[in-house]
Scaffold this active site. Sequence first.
Site, PDB file in Angstrom:
ATOM      1  N   ASN A  85      -8.734  -1.257   6.097  1.00  0.00           N
ATOM      2  CA  ASN A  85      -8.228  -1.437   4.461  1.00  0.00           C
ATOM      3  C   ASN A  85      -9.314  -1.818   3.594  1.00  0.00           C
ATOM      4  OD1 ASN A  85      -5.194  -3.163   5.745  1.00  0.00           O
ATOM      5  ND2 ASN A  85      -5.503  -1.071   5.341  1.00  0.00           N
ATOM      6  N   ASP A 118       4.597  -2.417   6.484  1.00  0.00           N
ATOM      7  CA  ASP A 118       4.006  -1.221   5.752  1.00  0.00           C
ATOM      8  C   ASP A 118       4.856  -0.969   4.651  1.00  0.00           C
ATOM      9  OD1 ASP A 118       2.218   0.839   4.912  1.00  0.00           O
ATOM     10  OD2 ASP A 118       3.242   2.392   6.611  1.00  0.00           O
ATOM     11  N   GLY A 119       4.169  -0.699   3.452  1.00  0.00           N
ATOM     12  CA  GLY A 119       4.993  -0.132   2.227  1.00  0.00           C
ATOM     13  C   GLY A 119       5.126  -0.865   1.107  1.00  0.00           C
ATOM     14  N   ARG A 153       3.763   5.731  13.683  1.00  0.00           N
ATOM     15  CA  ARG A 153       2.391   5.692  14.384  1.00  0.00           C
ATOM     16  C   ARG A 153       1.961   4.310  14.500  1.00  0.00           C
ATOM     17  NH1 ARG A 153       1.199   8.275   9.298  1.00  0.00           N
ATOM     18  NH2 ARG A 153       0.408   6.877   7.870  1.00  0.00           N
ATOM     19  N   SER A 208      -6.077  -4.417   8.100  1.00  0.00           N
ATOM     20  CA  SER A 208      -6.770  -3.899   9.142  1.00  0.00           C
ATOM     21  C   SER A 208      -8.378  -3.665   8.853  1.00  0.00           C
ATOM     22  CB  SER A 208      -6.250  -2.382   9.381  1.00  0.00           C
ATOM     23  OG  SER A 208      -6.711  -1.506   8.339  1.00  0.00           O
ATOM     24  N   ARG A 226       7.564  -1.316  13.071  1.00  0.00           N
ATOM     25  CA  ARG A 226       7.042  -0.645  11.679  1.00  0.00           C
ATOM     26  C   ARG A 226       7.869  -0.493  10.708  1.00  0.00           C
ATOM     27  NH1 ARG A 226       1.613   2.880  11.192  1.00  0.00           N
ATOM     28  NH2 ARG A 226       1.532   2.734   9.147  1.00  0.00           N
TER      29      ARG A 226
END
Length: 262
Positions: free
Chosen positions: A90, A42-43, A216, A87, A210
């Site tokens: 996405n 992520d990010g 989450r 995902s 993550r």
Amino acid sequence: MIQRLKQWLTGYTAADQTPVDRDRMEALKKGPLPKHVAIIMDGNGRWAKKRGMPRIAGHRQGMITVRHITRAADDLGIQALTLYSFSTENWKRPKDEVNYLMGLPAEFLRTDLDELVERNIQVRMLGEEEQLPSHTLDAISKFKEATKENTGMVLSFALNYGARREITEAVRRIIDEVKSGKLDKEQIDEELISRHLYTAELPDPDLMIRTSGEIRISNFMLWQLAYSELYFTDVQWPDFSQEMFFEAIEDFQRRSRRYGAV
């Protein structure tokens, strides 16, 4: 700004030349290692925005991070590494960003296949092939074919993946087998359900990482993460280095895994 764009276009940053701490790696090998590490990468978009660059620049740099973390996991002797790449949600992103992401498998094929073969790494995909464009599927097929005989670490890309869909499809297949008489409903247990998931031949993740500060799971491996150790970091994926990966492994080694026991 110009220098940052040059780095993006060439796929180079100064961090790419940071030498691996071999002594630290050897020390990690002496402790308990996770058999399977799953990562929510992520990010990327926020990394690029912070630097005044387009979001796809973050995805480009994120692919370089994939290379480094794959090497680190393989060097440690980890059996399986699963990366949440795209995902089922996405698809809602801007079209140009989705198009770029769908082109990354072909780019990764061009730049990294030879090394993956040399390292004896087997590449798999977890997710639904429906919706994926033909050039993406073609690259994935070439990865799988070229590495199918490899017996080392299994590198899985969760692409067009959603855990709820995965479980739903598994239930449908089980129902079909019961209706056809191939399976009695009394045979349905946790092991059978696991065998109908995308990860049927893999151990459940021992460690889930993550990046980017979100705490989450985001519809990722909901069944498989039941007893995984969870590790969250504020570092955005393009900046997640091999040394940070080692920190996550060290944190894992300090934990006591009781699986519900005292």
